[in-house]
Design a protein around this motif. Structure first.
Motif, PDB file in Angstrom:
ATOM      1  N   ASP A  52     -67.083 175.261 -10.407  1.00 27.23           N
ATOM      2  CA  ASP A  52     -68.319 175.125 -11.177  1.00 27.23           C
ATOM      3  C   ASP A  52     -68.453 173.738 -11.801  1.00 27.23           C
ATOM      4  OD1 ASP A  52     -69.021 177.669 -10.534  1.00 27.23           O
ATOM      5  OD2 ASP A  52     -68.583 178.544 -12.507  1.00 27.23           O
ATOM      6  N   VAL A  53     -67.346 173.217 -12.344  1.00 28.16           N
ATOM      7  CA  VAL A  53     -67.374 171.898 -12.974  1.00 28.16           C
ATOM      8  C   VAL A  53     -67.652 170.809 -11.942  1.00 28.16           C
ATOM      9  CG1 VAL A  53     -65.989 170.173 -14.183  1.00 28.16           C
ATOM     10  CG2 VAL A  53     -65.900 172.563 -14.905  1.00 28.16           C
ATOM     11  N   VAL A  54     -67.026 170.927 -10.769  1.00 25.10           N
ATOM     12  CA  VAL A  54     -67.247 169.936  -9.712  1.00 25.10           C
ATOM     13  C   VAL A  54     -68.702 169.973  -9.239  1.00 25.10           C
ATOM     14  CG1 VAL A  54     -66.687 169.327  -7.322  1.00 25.10           C
ATOM     15  CG2 VAL A  54     -64.855 169.878  -8.926  1.00 25.10           C
ATOM     16  N   GLU A  55     -69.236 171.171  -9.063  1.00 21.76           N
ATOM     17  CA  GLU A  55     -70.625 171.303  -8.620  1.00 21.76           C
ATOM     18  C   GLU A  55     -71.598 170.731  -9.661  1.00 21.76           C
ATOM     19  OE1 GLU A  55     -71.139 175.405  -7.788  1.00 21.76           O
ATOM     20  OE2 GLU A  55     -69.817 175.384  -6.045  1.00 21.76           O
ATOM     21  N   PHE A  56     -71.346 171.035 -10.932  1.00 16.93           N
ATOM     22  CA  PHE A  56     -72.201 170.481 -11.980  1.00 16.93           C
ATOM     23  C   PHE A  56     -72.062 168.960 -12.045  1.00 16.93           C
ATOM     24  CE2 PHE A  56     -72.572 168.948 -16.397  1.00 16.93           C
ATOM     25  CZ  PHE A  56     -73.912 169.212 -16.612  1.00 16.93           C
ATOM     26  N   GLY A  57     -70.823 168.472 -11.860  1.00 20.69           N
ATOM     27  CA  GLY A  57     -70.584 167.034 -11.916  1.00 20.69           C
ATOM     28  C   GLY A  57     -71.370 166.272 -10.866  1.00 20.69           C
ATOM     29  N   PHE A  58     -71.515 166.857  -9.675  1.00 25.38           N
ATOM     30  CA  PHE A  58     -72.269 166.189  -8.619  1.00 25.38           C
ATOM     31  C   PHE A  58     -73.725 166.017  -9.042  1.00 25.38           C
ATOM     32  CE2 PHE A  58     -74.823 166.040  -4.782  1.00 25.38           C
ATOM     33  CZ  PHE A  58     -74.129 165.136  -3.994  1.00 25.38           C
ATOM     34  N   SER A  59     -74.335 167.105  -9.513  1.00 26.99           N
ATOM     35  CA  SER A  59     -75.731 167.029  -9.966  1.00 26.99           C
ATOM     36  C   SER A  59     -75.863 166.080 -11.152  1.00 26.99           C
ATOM     37  CB  SER A  59     -76.222 168.426 -10.348  1.00 26.99           C
ATOM     38  OG  SER A  59     -77.547 168.382 -10.836  1.00 26.99           O
ATOM     39  N   PHE A  60     -74.903 166.125 -12.068  1.00 23.30           N
ATOM     40  CA  PHE A  60     -74.914 165.249 -13.239  1.00 23.30           C
ATOM     41  C   PHE A  60     -74.910 163.779 -12.819  1.00 23.30           C
ATOM     42  CE2 PHE A  60     -72.677 162.739 -16.447  1.00 23.30           C
ATOM     43  CZ  PHE A  60     -73.355 163.074 -17.605  1.00 23.30           C
ATOM     44  N   LEU A  61     -74.046 163.437 -11.863  1.00 26.32           N
ATOM     45  CA  LEU A  61     -73.955 162.046 -11.402  1.00 26.32           C
ATOM     46  C   LEU A  61     -75.261 161.589 -10.751  1.00 26.32           C
ATOM     47  CD1 LEU A  61     -70.337 161.923  -9.931  1.00 26.32           C
ATOM     48  CD2 LEU A  61     -71.156 160.841 -12.035  1.00 26.32           C
ATOM     49  N   ILE A  62     -75.892 162.477  -9.997  1.00 28.77           N
ATOM     50  CA  ILE A  62     -77.166 162.136  -9.361  1.00 28.77           C
ATOM     51  C   ILE A  62     -78.224 161.823 -10.415  1.00 28.77           C
ATOM     52  CG2 ILE A  62     -79.096 163.028  -8.008  1.00 28.77           C
ATOM     53  CD1 ILE A  62     -76.812 162.329  -6.237  1.00 28.77           C
ATOM     54  N   ILE A  63     -78.383 162.732 -11.389  1.00 29.52           N
ATOM     55  CA  ILE A  63     -79.419 162.549 -12.409  1.00 29.52           C
ATOM     56  C   ILE A  63     -79.134 161.319 -13.263  1.00 29.52           C
ATOM     57  CG2 ILE A  63     -80.469 163.549 -14.470  1.00 29.52           C
ATOM     58  CD1 ILE A  63     -81.410 164.838 -11.919  1.00 29.52           C
ATOM     59  N   VAL A  64     -77.895 161.158 -13.702  1.00 29.46           N
ATOM     60  CA  VAL A  64     -77.544 160.014 -14.551  1.00 29.46           C
ATOM     61  C   VAL A  64     -77.699 158.711 -13.774  1.00 29.46           C
ATOM     62  CG1 VAL A  64     -75.652 158.870 -15.749  1.00 29.46           C
ATOM     63  CG2 VAL A  64     -76.060 161.296 -16.121  1.00 29.46           C
ATOM     64  N   GLY A  65     -77.288 158.714 -12.508  1.00 32.20           N
ATOM     65  CA  GLY A  65     -77.431 157.505 -11.699  1.00 32.20           C
ATOM     66  C   GLY A  65     -78.875 157.089 -11.535  1.00 32.20           C
ATOM     67  N   VAL A  66     -79.746 158.067 -11.274  1.00 30.97           N
ATOM     68  CA  VAL A  66     -81.179 157.774 -11.156  1.00 30.97           C
ATOM     69  C   VAL A  66     -81.730 157.282 -12.494  1.00 30.97           C
ATOM     70  CG1 VAL A  66     -83.456 158.795 -10.756  1.00 30.97           C
ATOM     71  CG2 VAL A  66     -81.547 159.369  -9.247  1.00 30.97           C
ATOM     72  N   TRP A  67     -81.284 157.907 -13.583  1.00 31.88           N
ATOM     73  CA  TRP A  67     -81.756 157.503 -14.913  1.00 31.88           C
ATOM     74  C   TRP A  67     -81.344 156.063 -15.232  1.00 31.88           C
ATOM     75  CZ3 TRP A  67     -78.939 156.293 -19.444  1.00 31.88           C
ATOM     76  CH2 TRP A  67     -79.730 156.127 -20.597  1.00 31.88           C
ATOM     77  N   LEU A  68     -80.117 155.692 -14.888  1.00 27.76           N
ATOM     78  CA  LEU A  68     -79.650 154.332 -15.149  1.00 27.76           C
ATOM     79  C   LEU A  68     -80.501 153.311 -14.396  1.00 27.76           C
ATOM     80  CD1 LEU A  68     -75.770 154.837 -15.020  1.00 27.76           C
ATOM     81  CD2 LEU A  68     -77.151 154.299 -17.047  1.00 27.76           C
ATOM     82  N   GLY A  69     -80.772 153.610 -13.122  1.00 29.73           N
ATOM     83  CA  GLY A  69     -81.621 152.709 -12.348  1.00 29.73           C
ATOM     84  C   GLY A  69     -83.038 152.668 -12.880  1.00 29.73           C
ATOM     85  N   TYR A  70     -83.542 153.819 -13.282  1.00 29.17           N
ATOM     86  CA  TYR A  70     -84.912 153.917 -13.802  1.00 29.17           C
ATOM     87  C   TYR A  70     -85.080 153.113 -15.090  1.00 29.17           C
ATOM     88  CZ  TYR A  70     -89.097 156.043 -15.816  1.00 29.17           C
ATOM     89  OH  TYR A  70     -90.332 156.247 -16.381  1.00 29.17           O
ATOM     90  N   THR A  71     -84.129 153.253 -16.026  1.00 27.23           N
ATOM     91  CA  THR A  71     -84.242 152.534 -17.295  1.00 27.23           C
ATOM     92  C   THR A  71     -84.180 151.023 -17.086  1.00 27.23           C
ATOM     93  OG1 THR A  71     -81.851 152.843 -17.648  1.00 27.23           O
ATOM     94  CG2 THR A  71     -83.328 154.404 -18.709  1.00 27.23           C
ATOM     95  N   ARG A  72     -83.390 150.592 -16.124  1.00 27.94           N
ATOM     96  CA  ARG A  72     -83.334 149.147 -15.833  1.00 27.94           C
ATOM     97  C   ARG A  72     -84.662 148.657 -15.285  1.00 27.94           C
ATOM     98  NH1 ARG A  72     -80.281 144.771 -15.071  1.00 27.94           N
ATOM     99  NH2 ARG A  72     -80.538 143.504 -13.198  1.00 27.94           N
ATOM    100  N   ILE A  73     -85.310 149.478 -14.463  1.00 25.04           N
ATOM    101  CA  ILE A  73     -86.583 149.082 -13.874  1.00 25.04           C
ATOM    102  C   ILE A  73     -87.676 148.997 -14.933  1.00 25.04           C
ATOM    103  CG2 ILE A  73     -88.429 149.840 -12.321  1.00 25.04           C
ATOM    104  CD1 ILE A  73     -86.186 151.103 -10.596  1.00 25.04           C
ATOM    105  N   VAL A  74     -87.807 150.038 -15.765  1.00 28.76           N
ATOM    106  CA  VAL A  74     -88.905 150.055 -16.737  1.00 28.76           C
ATOM    107  C   VAL A  74     -88.706 149.017 -17.843  1.00 28.76           C
ATOM    108  CG1 VAL A  74     -89.464 152.471 -16.300  1.00 28.76           C
ATOM    109  CG2 VAL A  74     -87.825 151.897 -18.106  1.00 28.76           C
ATOM    110  N   SER A  75     -87.485 148.477 -17.952  1.00 24.14           N
ATOM    111  CA  SER A  75     -87.269 147.444 -18.960  1.00 24.14           C
ATOM    112  C   SER A  75     -87.919 146.124 -18.564  1.00 24.14           C
ATOM    113  CB  SER A  75     -85.765 147.225 -19.186  1.00 24.14           C
ATOM    114  OG  SER A  75     -85.153 146.651 -18.044  1.00 24.14           O
ATOM    115  N   VAL A  76     -88.226 145.966 -17.281  1.00 27.72           N
ATOM    116  CA  VAL A  76     -88.824 144.709 -16.823  1.00 27.72           C
ATOM    117  C   VAL A  76     -90.181 144.900 -16.157  1.00 27.72           C
ATOM    118  CG1 VAL A  76     -86.586 143.604 -16.510  1.00 27.72           C
ATOM    119  CG2 VAL A  76     -87.609 144.808 -14.591  1.00 27.72           C
ATOM    120  N   LEU A  77     -90.501 146.138 -15.744  1.00 26.04           N
ATOM    121  CA  LEU A  77     -91.741 146.373 -15.014  1.00 26.04           C
ATOM    122  C   LEU A  77     -92.717 147.152 -15.875  1.00 26.04           C
ATOM    123  CD1 LEU A  77     -93.191 146.151 -12.220  1.00 26.04           C
ATOM    124  CD2 LEU A  77     -92.274 148.422 -11.721  1.00 26.04           C
ATOM    125  N   PRO A  78     -93.916 146.630 -16.117  1.00 30.31           N
ATOM    126  CA  PRO A  78     -94.906 147.368 -16.906  1.00 30.31           C
ATOM    127  C   PRO A  78     -95.247 148.697 -16.242  1.00 30.31           C
ATOM    128  CG  PRO A  78     -95.573 145.087 -16.628  1.00 30.31           C
ATOM    129  CD  PRO A  78     -94.406 145.298 -15.703  1.00 30.31           C
TER     130      PRO A  78
END
Length: 217
Positions: A52-78
């Protein structure tokens, strides 16, 4: 999509704030839903808990990874241009859908439905990464515009690298949805899942490279 030369109006600034608030809410809910799904499935053995922890970790990494990329983009793009708003909303839809599809996938027991559910999850995750790559393309394309934060050569290069990497990850997930990749692989379960692990590795390897480049500035 070319941004207007005039400064954004107060209405457009309010739209930006609302989109950013909505984005934070949806990313937070996506992580919370994954945690709730764990609570609903109480493990009865150490192996179940580990799984269960491994399965949740995979989804967690996907969402957090997308969020990290997203926040970097919106910091420079209107967020006010029509193209950016569309990509924002499409990305948020896929993010909101991800925990549901992931929960359905790992609750499925019928092999034929596992195949279908995993293909749906691959398409959703591939779309997330593809949209992220599209937003990075807007940053690269519109760099130098008055409304886009000025990037130095190194930052612009890391955006280009990230854009390509996100495109590769998106392609791996989208291609994996094909029935051709629903074949057993010893130690991995199915070839489709192996492609997911490769995509996740590319995702975070690139992330580490970008961070190292930023620290050298």
């Amino acid at each position: 999509t070319r941004l207007p030369d005039n400064p954004p109006s107060d209405d457009m600034r309010r739209i930006r704030v609302r989109i950013e608030t909505l984005s934070d809410l949806i990313f937070g809910l996506a992580l919370s839903i994954g945690s709730i799904a764990l609570v609903q499935h109480i493990p009865q053995a150490p192996a179940d808990l580990y799984s269960d922890v491994v399965e949740f970790g995979f989804s967690f990494l996907i969402i957090v990874g997308v969020w990290l990329g997203y926040t970097r983009i919106v910091s420079v793009l209107p967020a006010e241009s029509s193209g950016t708003i569309f990509l924002n909303l499409a990305l948020l839809f896929c993010v909101a859908l991800e925990p549901f599809l992931y929960y359905v996938l790992f609750q499925a027991t019928v092999p034929a439905f596992v195949d279908f559910a995993s293909a749906a999850y691959a398409l959703d995750t591939g779309a997330m990464m593809g949209l992220l790559s599209g937003m990075m393309y807007l940053v690269v394309r519109q760099e130098g515009h008055a409304e886009v934060q000025k990037l130095d050569a190194r930052s612009l290069r890391t955006f280009k690298v990230s854009m390509v990497a996100q495109g590769i990850c998106a392609a791996l997930f989208l291609v994996s949805a094909s029935d051709f990749f629903w074949i057993p692989v010893p130690g991995v379960s199915y070839l489709r899942f192996l492609l997911w692990y490769v995509a996740l590795g590319v995702f975070f390897t690139t992330r580490a490279f970008v961070r190292r480049g930023a620290e050298k500035k």
